[in-house]
Motif scaffolding. Sequence first.
Motif, short mmCIF file in Angstrom:
data_model
loop_
_atom_site.label_atom_id
_atom_site.label_comp_id
_atom_site.label_asym_id
_atom_site.label_seq_id
_atom_site.Cartn_x
_atom_site.Cartn_y
_atom_site.Cartn_z
N PRO A 142 3.45 -8.68 3.50
CA PRO A 142 2.13 -8.17 3.88
C PRO A 142 1.14 -8.41 2.75
O PRO A 142 1.54 -8.75 1.63
CB PRO A 142 2.38 -6.66 4.09
CG PRO A 142 3.86 -6.51 4.22
CD PRO A 142 4.46 -7.62 3.42
N PRO A 143 -0.15 -8.23 2.98
CA PRO A 143 -1.13 -8.42 1.91
C PRO A 143 -0.78 -7.58 0.68
O PRO A 143 -0.45 -6.40 0.79
CB PRO A 143 -2.45 -7.94 2.55
CG PRO A 143 -2.24 -8.16 4.01
CD PRO A 143 -0.79 -7.89 4.26
N LEU A 144 -0.81 -8.22 -0.49
CA LEU A 144 -0.40 -7.52 -1.71
C LEU A 144 -1.30 -6.33 -2.02
O LEU A 144 -0.85 -5.36 -2.62
CB LEU A 144 -0.39 -8.50 -2.89
CG LEU A 144 0.63 -9.63 -2.84
CD1 LEU A 144 0.65 -10.37 -4.18
CD2 LEU A 144 2.01 -9.11 -2.50
N LYS A 145 -2.56 -6.41 -1.63
CA LYS A 145 -3.46 -5.29 -1.89
C LYS A 145 -2.98 -4.03 -1.17
O LYS A 145 -2.94 -2.94 -1.77
CB LYS A 145 -4.87 -5.66 -1.42
CG LYS A 145 -5.90 -4.51 -1.52
CD LYS A 145 -6.11 -4.04 -2.94
CE LYS A 145 -7.25 -3.04 -3.00
NZ LYS A 145 -7.41 -2.47 -4.37
N ASN A 184 7.28 3.66 4.28
CA ASN A 184 6.22 2.88 4.93
C ASN A 184 6.87 1.68 5.60
O ASN A 184 7.77 1.05 5.02
CB ASN A 184 5.19 2.42 3.90
CG ASN A 184 4.50 3.58 3.19
OD1 ASN A 184 3.42 3.99 3.58
ND2 ASN A 184 5.14 4.11 2.15
N PHE A 185 6.42 1.36 6.81
CA PHE A 185 7.10 0.34 7.60
C PHE A 185 6.13 -0.78 7.99
O PHE A 185 4.96 -0.55 8.27
CB PHE A 185 7.67 0.95 8.88
CG PHE A 185 8.69 2.04 8.65
CD1 PHE A 185 10.03 1.74 8.53
CD2 PHE A 185 8.29 3.36 8.55
CE1 PHE A 185 10.96 2.74 8.31
CE2 PHE A 185 9.21 4.36 8.33
CZ PHE A 185 10.55 4.05 8.21
N TRP A 186 6.67 -2.00 7.98
CA TRP A 186 5.99 -3.17 8.53
C TRP A 186 6.97 -3.88 9.46
O TRP A 186 8.19 -3.87 9.22
CB TRP A 186 5.57 -4.13 7.43
CG TRP A 186 4.46 -3.67 6.54
CD1 TRP A 186 3.14 -3.94 6.64
CD2 TRP A 186 4.60 -2.84 5.37
NE1 TRP A 186 2.44 -3.34 5.62
CE2 TRP A 186 3.31 -2.66 4.84
CE3 TRP A 186 5.69 -2.24 4.74
CZ2 TRP A 186 3.07 -1.91 3.70
CZ3 TRP A 186 5.47 -1.47 3.61
CH2 TRP A 186 4.17 -1.31 3.09
N LYS A 187 6.47 -4.48 10.50
CA LYS A 187 7.34 -5.23 11.40
C LYS A 187 6.65 -6.51 11.82
O LYS A 187 5.46 -6.73 11.55
CB LYS A 187 7.70 -4.39 12.62
CG LYS A 187 6.52 -3.97 13.48
CD LYS A 187 7.00 -3.14 14.67
CE LYS A 187 5.83 -2.75 15.57
NZ LYS A 187 6.28 -1.97 16.74
N THR A 229 -2.78 -17.38 -1.55
CA THR A 229 -2.93 -17.80 -0.15
C THR A 229 -1.76 -17.33 0.69
O THR A 229 -1.89 -17.17 1.91
CB THR A 229 -3.04 -19.33 -0.07
OG1 THR A 229 -1.93 -19.92 -0.77
CG2 THR A 229 -4.33 -19.80 -0.74
N ALA A 230 -0.62 -17.09 0.07
CA ALA A 230 0.55 -16.55 0.76
C ALA A 230 1.52 -16.01 -0.28
O ALA A 230 1.53 -16.46 -1.43
CB ALA A 230 1.24 -17.61 1.63
#
Length: 263
Positions: A142-145, A184-187, A229-230
Amino acid sequence: IAVNADNTSKPQAWSALATESEDGSAMFKTYRIESKNGNKIAFEIDLSNFSRALKVLGPFPSCGVHSGCVHLCFQTSEQAEMATVKLSKKLGKAFLSFEIIIQSTPMMTVIQDIPIAMMSVEEQQVLLEPDIGEPSVRLIAPPLKSLSNVIDRLKGLHDRVCIRANMAGELEVGVETEFVFMNNFWKDLEAPALDGQPAPLKDPSQKASVVVDGAVLGKVLSSYQLRPTATILCMVDRMGQKILLWHLFLGEDTVTYYLPVLE
């Protein structure tokens, strides 16, 4: 460029700077390196001294290397018009010497000599980036920020952060103690293809988990200021071996962080 390359108990950082790019943003505009060691020259430098010299130059240098000397043509900041950097020797000591032309009336030239320690051929041979083999899990992060903001909150709860991920694109970052449980979750994160191979199939059974120092992780995630950029998150969790790394793409350049794992 390597930081803490000889100390696995501390986070390591390895950076590769592109010598050429189609858009002209590469570090080296033209270059030539000559040495008896396969045209390789390596040295150790104090980062604080190096950083102070670079601040005069601005954020977007381009340079060339000639016969063991580095010539930089900076069109970067309002003050620094051009800089030449070369390896020099004065009174028997080695230096990285900056000659910086500053726009002013009249035009000024500033010279800075940064002491360095030249590395022998034997020292260069053992200076190798860690080989982690095939990661257990690799995902486009996910975005590092946003990750950095999460870690800032978690550090107030505990100094250890648990990271879990699987090849189904699921990432979990949190704190788990006897008194505190916060995750905290990301999918639906993508699994990148490597070395021209097709992207792997989603597999929730292919997973990994590590526990790292929250303060160290926070410093790494502050790299969002580099505007990658990634970013690829890689984890190794097999046969008692645990490794966590973050691989940032900065246009044609890359930075890879290897973090020591607590458990």
